[in-house]
Enzyme design. Structure first.
Site, PDB file in Angstrom:
ATOM      1  N   ASP A 251       1.173  -1.349  -0.151  1.00 23.74           N
ATOM      2  CA  ASP A 251       0.225   0.147   0.390  1.00 23.74           C
ATOM      3  C   ASP A 251       1.083   1.478  -0.078  1.00 23.74           C
ATOM      4  O   ASP A 251       1.823   1.794   1.008  1.00 23.74           O
ATOM      5  CB  ASP A 251      -1.035   0.533   1.536  1.00 23.74           C
ATOM      6  CG  ASP A 251      -1.648   1.151   1.257  1.00 23.74           C
ATOM      7  OD1 ASP A 251      -1.277   2.265   0.772  1.00 23.74           O
ATOM      8  OD2 ASP A 251      -3.008   1.010   2.204  1.00 23.74           O
ATOM      9  N   HIS A 252       1.365   2.055  -1.039  1.00 25.60           N
ATOM     10  CA  HIS A 252       2.528   2.949  -1.489  1.00 25.60           C
ATOM     11  C   HIS A 252       2.269   4.041  -0.553  1.00 25.60           C
ATOM     12  O   HIS A 252       3.074   4.801  -0.185  1.00 25.60           O
ATOM     13  CB  HIS A 252       1.880   3.417  -2.504  1.00 25.60           C
ATOM     14  CG  HIS A 252       1.131   4.642  -2.932  1.00 25.60           C
ATOM     15  ND1 HIS A 252      -0.269   4.148  -3.532  1.00 25.60           N
ATOM     16  CD2 HIS A 252       1.161   5.889  -2.924  1.00 25.60           C
ATOM     17  CE1 HIS A 252      -0.708   5.246  -3.641  1.00 25.60           C
ATOM     18  NE2 HIS A 252      -0.171   6.255  -3.609  1.00 25.60           N
TER      19      HIS A 252
ATOM     20  N   HIS B  86      -5.860   2.822   1.689  1.00 26.62           N
ATOM     21  CA  HIS B  86      -5.297   3.988   2.457  1.00 26.62           C
ATOM     22  C   HIS B  86      -6.055   4.427   3.250  1.00 26.62           C
ATOM     23  O   HIS B  86      -4.569   4.750   4.423  1.00 26.62           O
ATOM     24  CB  HIS B  86      -4.933   5.245   1.316  1.00 26.62           C
ATOM     25  CG  HIS B  86      -4.442   4.461   0.067  1.00 26.62           C
ATOM     26  ND1 HIS B  86      -3.399   4.005  -0.512  1.00 26.62           N
ATOM     27  CD2 HIS B  86      -4.973   5.128  -1.602  1.00 26.62           C
ATOM     28  CE1 HIS B  86      -3.472   3.389  -1.347  1.00 26.62           C
ATOM     29  NE2 HIS B  86      -4.132   3.791  -2.667  1.00 26.62           N
TER      30      HIS B  86
HETATM   31  C1  BG6 Z   1      -4.638   4.694  -5.769  1.00 27.60           C
HETATM   32  C2  BG6 Z   1      -5.720   4.886  -6.482  1.00 27.60           C
HETATM   33  O1  BG6 Z   1      -4.444   3.914  -4.554  1.00 27.60           O
HETATM   34  O2  BG6 Z   1      -4.174   5.931  -4.395  1.00 27.60           O
HETATM   35  C3  BG6 Z   1      -5.935   6.078  -6.923  1.00 27.60           C
HETATM   36  O3  BG6 Z   1      -6.120   3.613  -7.074  1.00 27.60           O
HETATM   37  C4  BG6 Z   1      -5.738   7.214  -6.557  1.00 27.60           C
HETATM   38  O4  BG6 Z   1      -7.011   6.176  -7.471  1.00 27.60           O
HETATM   39  C5  BG6 Z   1      -4.504   7.085  -5.850  1.00 27.60           C
HETATM   40  O5  BG6 Z   1      -5.438   8.525  -7.121  1.00 27.60           O
HETATM   41  C6  BG6 Z   1      -3.910   8.189  -4.992  1.00 27.60           C
HETATM   42  O6  BG6 Z   1      -2.773   8.315  -4.310  1.00 27.60           O
HETATM   43  P1  BG6 Z   1      -1.351   9.166  -3.766  1.00 27.60           P
HETATM   44  O7  BG6 Z   1       0.231   9.066  -3.416  1.00 27.60           O
HETATM   45  O8  BG6 Z   1      -1.680   9.930  -5.530  1.00 27.60           O
HETATM   46  O9  BG6 Z   1      -2.108  10.204  -2.940  1.00 27.60           O
END
Ligand code: BG6
Length: 506
Positions: free
Chosen positions: A203-204, A266
């Site tokens: 989960d980045h 997230h």
């Molecule tokens: C991804 C979702 O996991 O996270 C996207 O699939 C979303 O829809 C993105 O835009 C948001 O990531 P960040 O790092 O730009 O907040």
């Protein structure tokens, strides 16, 4: 964030470094190597790690995909991607050839056993040449439908087996399942081939510096934790607001929607890190045990209760986007109110909110403290002093801000709220924080799964989200409202929190 009072660490050099060890000699095998994620995130992250000297000397990347391509064309594609998507300094340009030497492209049909045998031979050859000791990190960056097929084939080809001190690990991209049943199935399929300790579900958000800073903030400072509970905190808001709309992802997004795309992963990660008990140690199991305890303590929401706990909305032009189903009810915005039934948090509401096509890109956790218990300053009848708010900002400007009351100079006892702000960019310069993928890939290479999601965590998250999605498809669903793109979202979201006597902070 306003920055009326700024604190900076420029005058204090008390950095405590934790030991950074270089991973063992190894190969990273990326499935789905011709895709967007590989180009925009994975290869730039690997190249940056290489330039920073954080990869082992014996290191190779095997890029695996269905497209017909040779290694040289793949290298050129990677180089173009790195130039487009990451900052590359003149010094780093010089390192390109050494990095490119270790890049190999391998074409497969994902369900063809022979292609996996050939992959095994290729790895053995790399091992011999580069002394990679047969350590290998597989990275699944394909459409999720292929995950079980690839895992099964890796198992059949014997590529998941660890022997003689070597390791085999696998990173699995999100989405991990579509609901509890599919996530459990996927876990079972993965566990037939890989032990849980070999599995890294990514989960980045957990790789973002400011998310990790939440741990340091809470558990490396003595002054916040004593206040971090129902006695002092009135409520918490967690917001992930995005400017972008659907983009070209209709196929995936229209069946997922905001609840699966952002809340299940997230937002719940931010929520558990904010609310968990202090782990006894900083290691993968200690940390994840605490997150799991929180997930188990969330007050369940039944399908017939969704109106009480959620708002769902769609941006007005969503139905005109290419690829979405006619009349689709997919939510692109939602609010979710959660309670945690434990001693620390009983009856403190947590408002989680996220939406696409909104006015700003903001990710922020705000902790709203209680009103002072007794006001000795004379205020007009019915007025209150604003309570303290601690804002932990993840995007766009990483940092934190504490608001508090001060006296206005001069006669009388007039007060005003000021903010004490710490911004990373004031300390380290703009755009200097490493990308989340750099941190996470390096952790997986080092065998540290702390910032990855464990199987029980994923299943508990779905256990919470499933009944909500079920409720949304039932007669109990809250009315789907629409909002204009580029705004703060539907007025229904404001009414929802106002009904509890509160307002949105960002
Ligand atoms: C991804 C979702 O996991 O996270 C996207 O699939 C979303 O829809 C993105 O835009 C948001 O990531 P960040 O790092 O730009 O907040």
């Amino acid at each position: 964030m306003s920055d009326k009072v700024v604190i900076s660490s420029a005058d204090s050099d008390t950095t405590k470094d934790t030991l950074r060890k270089i991973p063992d000699p190894c190969a990273v095998v990326i499935f789905g190597a011709s895709g967007d994620l590989t180009e925009r995130k994975l290869m730039p992250a690997l190249f940056r790690l290489f330039c920073e000297g954080l990869l082992p000397e014996s290191f190779a990347v095997v890029a695996v995909a269905r497209s017909e391509m040779d290694s040289e064309s793949f290298r050129q594609k990677v180089r173009a991607g790195i130039e487009t998507y990451s900052r590359i300094s003149p010094d780093q340009v010089n390192k390109w050839s050494a990095f490119a030497e270790g890049l190999v492209y391998h074409r497969v049909n994902y369900d063809n056993a022979e292609d996996y045998k050939a992959l095994g031979k290729l790895l053995a050859k790399i091992d011999k040449k580069k002394d990679a000791a047969y350590n290998c990190l597989f990275y699944l960056s394909t459409p999720p439908i292929l995950y079980p097929i690839i895992v099964d084939q890796l198992g059949k080809a014997g590529l998941s087996q660890q022997s003689g001190g070597s390791w085999r690990r696998i990173i699995i991209e999100k989405p991990f399942g579509h609901d509890l049943a599919s996530a459990t199935d996927l876990n079972n399929q993965v566990h037939k081939v890989f032990e849980e300790s070999q599995v890294y579900r990514i989960d980045h958000y957990l790789g973002k510096e400011t998310v990790q800073n939440l741990l340091v903030f809470r558990f490396a400072n003595a002054i916040f934790e004593p206040l971090w509970n129902r006695n002092y905190i009135d409520h918490v808001q967690i917001t992930v607001s995005e400017e972008v709309g659907l983009g070209s992802r209709a196929g995936y997004y229209d069946t997922a929607g905001i609840m699966r795309d952002v809340f299940q992963n997230h937002l719940l990660q931010l929520f558990t890190l904010t609310t968990m008990e202090p782990p006894a140690e900083f290691n993968d199991n200690a940390l994840r045990d605490e997150k799991v305890k929180v997930l188990k303590s969330i007050r369940p929401i039944r399908p017939e209760e969704v109106t009480q706990y959620t708002v769902r909305a769609q941006y007005r032009t969503y139905r005109d986007e290419k690829g979405v189903a006619p009349g689709t009810e997919t939510a692109t915005f939602a609010v979710l109110k959660l309670f945690i039934d434990n001693w620390r948090w009983r009856d403190v509401p947590f408002y989680l909110r996220s939406g696409k096509a909104l006015a700003n890109k903001v990710t922020e956790i705000s902790i709203h403290f209680r009103y002072v218990p007794h006001l000795m300053f004379p205020l007009p009848a019915g007025e209150q002093l604003p309570p303290n708010v601690l804002g932990l900002c993840l995007q766009p400007k990483e940092g934190m801000r504490l608001s508090f009351e001060t006296k206005l100079p001069g006669a009388g006892m007039r007060t005003r709220s000021v903010g004490m702000t710490y911004l990373y960019e004031q300390d380290f310069g703009k755009n200097t924080l490493p990308d989340a993928y750099e941190r996470l890939i390096l952790d997986a290479l080092q065998g540290d799964a702390s910032l990855f999601t464990r199987s029980d965590e994923i299943e508990l998250a779905w256990r919470l989200i499933d009944p909500i999605l079920l409720g949304w498809q039932s007669k109990h669903a809250p009315f789907l409202t629409f909002y204009e793109s580029g705004t703060r979202g539907p007025s229904k979201a404001d009414e929802f929190i106002q009904a509890d006597g509160r307002t949105w902070f960002v």
